[in-house]
Design a protein around this motif. Structure first.
Motif, PDB file in Angstrom:
ATOM      1  N   UNK A   1      11.809   8.125  -2.421  1.00  0.00           N
ATOM      2  CA  UNK A   1      11.840   6.680  -2.621  1.00  0.00           C
ATOM      3  C   UNK A   1      10.605   6.209  -3.386  1.00  0.00           C
ATOM      4  N   UNK A   2      10.805   5.162  -4.193  1.00  0.00           N
ATOM      5  CA  UNK A   2       9.733   4.580  -4.984  1.00  0.00           C
ATOM      6  C   UNK A   2       9.612   3.105  -4.638  1.00  0.00           C
ATOM      7  N   UNK A   3       8.389   2.694  -4.316  1.00  0.00           N
ATOM      8  CA  UNK A   3       8.072   1.292  -4.054  1.00  0.00           C
ATOM      9  C   UNK A   3       7.230   0.801  -5.220  1.00  0.00           C
ATOM     10  N   UNK A   4       7.565  -0.365  -5.747  1.00  0.00           N
ATOM     11  CA  UNK A   4       6.799  -0.967  -6.832  1.00  0.00           C
ATOM     12  C   UNK A   4       5.953  -2.080  -6.240  1.00  0.00           C
ATOM     13  N   UNK A   5       4.639  -1.845  -6.161  1.00  0.00           N
ATOM     14  CA  UNK A   5       3.692  -2.828  -5.658  1.00  0.00           C
ATOM     15  C   UNK A   5       2.569  -2.973  -6.682  1.00  0.00           C
ATOM     16  N   UNK A   6       2.838  -3.699  -7.780  1.00  0.00           N
ATOM     17  CA  UNK A   6       1.819  -3.820  -8.818  1.00  0.00           C
ATOM     18  C   UNK A   6       0.588  -4.583  -8.310  1.00  0.00           C
ATOM     19  N   UNK A   7      -0.580  -4.085  -8.705  1.00  0.00           N
ATOM     20  CA  UNK A   7      -1.845  -4.715  -8.331  1.00  0.00           C
ATOM     21  C   UNK A   7      -2.601  -5.000  -9.619  1.00  0.00           C
ATOM     22  N   UNK A   8      -3.026  -6.241  -9.787  1.00  0.00           N
ATOM     23  CA  UNK A   8      -3.758  -6.628 -10.991  1.00  0.00           C
ATOM     24  C   UNK A   8      -5.183  -6.093 -10.950  1.00  0.00           C
ATOM     25  N   UNK A   9      -5.672  -5.738 -12.115  1.00  0.00           N
ATOM     26  CA  UNK A   9      -7.007  -5.173 -12.234  1.00  0.00           C
ATOM     27  C   UNK A   9      -8.058  -6.115 -11.657  1.00  0.00           C
ATOM     28  N   UNK A  10      -8.839  -5.605 -10.713  1.00  0.00           N
ATOM     29  CA  UNK A  10      -9.926  -6.376 -10.118  1.00  0.00           C
ATOM     30  C   UNK A  10      -9.500  -7.497  -9.205  1.00  0.00           C
ATOM     31  N   UNK A  11      -8.226  -7.534  -8.839  1.00  0.00           N
ATOM     32  CA  UNK A  11      -7.742  -8.657  -8.037  1.00  0.00           C
ATOM     33  C   UNK A  11      -6.918  -8.188  -6.844  1.00  0.00           C
ATOM     34  N   UNK A  12      -7.448  -7.262  -6.056  1.00  0.00           N
ATOM     35  CA  UNK A  12      -6.735  -6.819  -4.863  1.00  0.00           C
ATOM     36  C   UNK A  12      -6.940  -7.880  -3.783  1.00  0.00           C
ATOM     37  N   UNK A  13      -5.838  -8.456  -3.342  1.00  0.00           N
ATOM     38  CA  UNK A  13      -5.900  -9.526  -2.341  1.00  0.00           C
ATOM     39  C   UNK A  13      -5.622  -8.971  -0.948  1.00  0.00           C
ATOM     40  N   UNK A  14      -5.894  -9.779   0.050  1.00  0.00           N
ATOM     41  CA  UNK A  14      -5.568  -9.400   1.423  1.00  0.00           C
ATOM     42  C   UNK A  14      -4.062  -9.204   1.575  1.00  0.00           C
ATOM     43  N   UNK A  15      -3.281  -9.986   0.845  1.00  0.00           N
ATOM     44  CA  UNK A  15      -1.828  -9.827   0.863  1.00  0.00           C
ATOM     45  C   UNK A  15      -1.434  -8.454   0.337  1.00  0.00           C
ATOM     46  N   UNK A  16      -2.091  -8.005  -0.748  1.00  0.00           N
ATOM     47  CA  UNK A  16      -1.838  -6.665  -1.287  1.00  0.00           C
ATOM     48  C   UNK A  16      -2.153  -5.591  -0.250  1.00  0.00           C
ATOM     49  N   UNK A  17      -3.258  -5.746   0.446  1.00  0.00           N
ATOM     50  CA  UNK A  17      -3.684  -4.766   1.451  1.00  0.00           C
ATOM     51  C   UNK A  17      -2.687  -4.713   2.598  1.00  0.00           C
ATOM     52  N   UNK A  18      -2.257  -5.871   3.072  1.00  0.00           N
ATOM     53  CA  UNK A  18      -1.280  -5.922   4.172  1.00  0.00           C
ATOM     54  C   UNK A  18       0.058  -5.329   3.743  1.00  0.00           C
ATOM     55  N   UNK A  19       0.482  -5.628   2.513  1.00  0.00           N
ATOM     56  CA  UNK A  19       1.745  -5.090   2.000  1.00  0.00           C
ATOM     57  C   UNK A  19       1.670  -3.563   1.900  1.00  0.00           C
ATOM     58  N   UNK A  20       0.549  -3.051   1.368  1.00  0.00           N
ATOM     59  CA  UNK A  20       0.377  -1.605   1.283  1.00  0.00           C
ATOM     60  C   UNK A  20       0.416  -0.974   2.675  1.00  0.00           C
ATOM     61  N   UNK A  21      -0.290  -1.561   3.630  1.00  0.00           N
ATOM     62  CA  UNK A  21      -0.329  -1.007   4.991  1.00  0.00           C
ATOM     63  C   UNK A  21       1.075  -0.926   5.576  1.00  0.00           C
ATOM     64  N   UNK A  22       1.895  -1.935   5.327  1.00  0.00           N
ATOM     65  CA  UNK A  22       3.281  -1.929   5.807  1.00  0.00           C
ATOM     66  C   UNK A  22       4.034  -0.739   5.216  1.00  0.00           C
ATOM     67  N   UNK A  23       3.916  -0.554   3.904  1.00  0.00           N
ATOM     68  CA  UNK A  23       4.585   0.578   3.258  1.00  0.00           C
ATOM     69  C   UNK A  23       4.057   1.903   3.797  1.00  0.00           C
ATOM     70  N   UNK A  24       2.748   2.022   3.879  1.00  0.00           N
ATOM     71  CA  UNK A  24       2.125   3.259   4.358  1.00  0.00           C
ATOM     72  C   UNK A  24       2.642   3.617   5.749  1.00  0.00           C
ATOM     73  N   UNK A  25       2.736   2.641   6.609  1.00  0.00           N
ATOM     74  CA  UNK A  25       3.152   2.895   7.993  1.00  0.00           C
ATOM     75  C   UNK A  25       4.637   3.204   8.123  1.00  0.00           C
ATOM     76  N   UNK A  26       5.452   2.767   7.160  1.00  0.00           N
ATOM     77  CA  UNK A  26       6.902   2.922   7.271  1.00  0.00           C
ATOM     78  C   UNK A  26       7.479   4.066   6.425  1.00  0.00           C
ATOM     79  N   UNK A  27       6.838   4.395   5.323  1.00  0.00           N
ATOM     80  CA  UNK A  27       7.405   5.390   4.402  1.00  0.00           C
ATOM     81  C   UNK A  27       7.244   6.812   4.928  1.00  0.00           C
ATOM     82  N   UNK A  28       8.201   7.688   4.540  1.00  0.00           N
ATOM     83  CA  UNK A  28       8.024   9.116   4.855  1.00  0.00           C
ATOM     84  C   UNK A  28       6.772   9.650   4.145  1.00  0.00           C
ATOM     85  N   UNK A  29       6.059  10.527   4.795  1.00  0.00           N
ATOM     86  CA  UNK A  29       4.832  11.103   4.259  1.00  0.00           C
ATOM     87  C   UNK A  29       5.145  12.488   3.695  1.00  0.00           C
TER      88      UNK A  29
END
Length: 140
Positions: A85-113
């Motif tokens: 599976x592929x998740x598209x979570x684009x992050x703008x250069x130099x602009x990682x937001x708390x929302x980006x971090x929370x979204x990534x954590x959700x994917x990390x915790x749910x996706x197969x490793x």
């Protein structure tokens, strides 16, 4: 040789021997046993990486970013042929937001490793991982 030089040589040997050759050849950096990051991607390189056992991919590079050689749709087609599976979570250069971090954590915790994260150099993907980890958001 003096003791400090021997210690230095020993440390260099240890560090070099701990880098998996298959990952070093593909510019992939292992962050932990569950996630690795890669930079600049093309279809051939991505196809090769999909044969290395990754179960999920998170693409952090925006499709419209200058110099991007391959769009997420092409990566998704390659990955899905291998049932990855592929998740598209684009992050703008130099602009990682708390929302980006929370979204990534959700994917990390749910996706197969194991997960492969992709951006232009690997830096934004690494930053997402390390920020989520430092906030205690990743279920290890």
């Amino acid at each position: 040789m003096t003791k400090p030089i021997l210690k230095y040589v020993f440390c260099c040997i240890l560090i070099c021997s701990s880098i998996p050759l298959s990952h070093a050849q593909n510019d992939v950096q292992t962050l932990n046993t569950k996630v690795s990051v890669a930079g600049q991607m093309n279809a051939a390189k991505f196809s090769q990486l999909m044969r290395q056992g990754f179960k999920s991919v998170i693409v952090n590079r925006p499709d419209q970013e200058m110099g991007n050689a391959v769009k997420v749709s092409e990566l998704r087609n390659i990955a899905e042929n291998s049932q990855i599976s592929v998740i598209y979570q684009p992050v703008s250069s130099g602009k990682i937001s708390q929302t980006d971090i929370l979204e990534f954590a959700k994917y990390y915790n749910e996706l197969p490793k194991s997960i492969l994260m992709i951006c232009r150099s690997g830096a934004h993907s690494s930053a997402l991982f390390h920020q989520a980890k430092s906030q205690g958001l990743l279920h290890e």
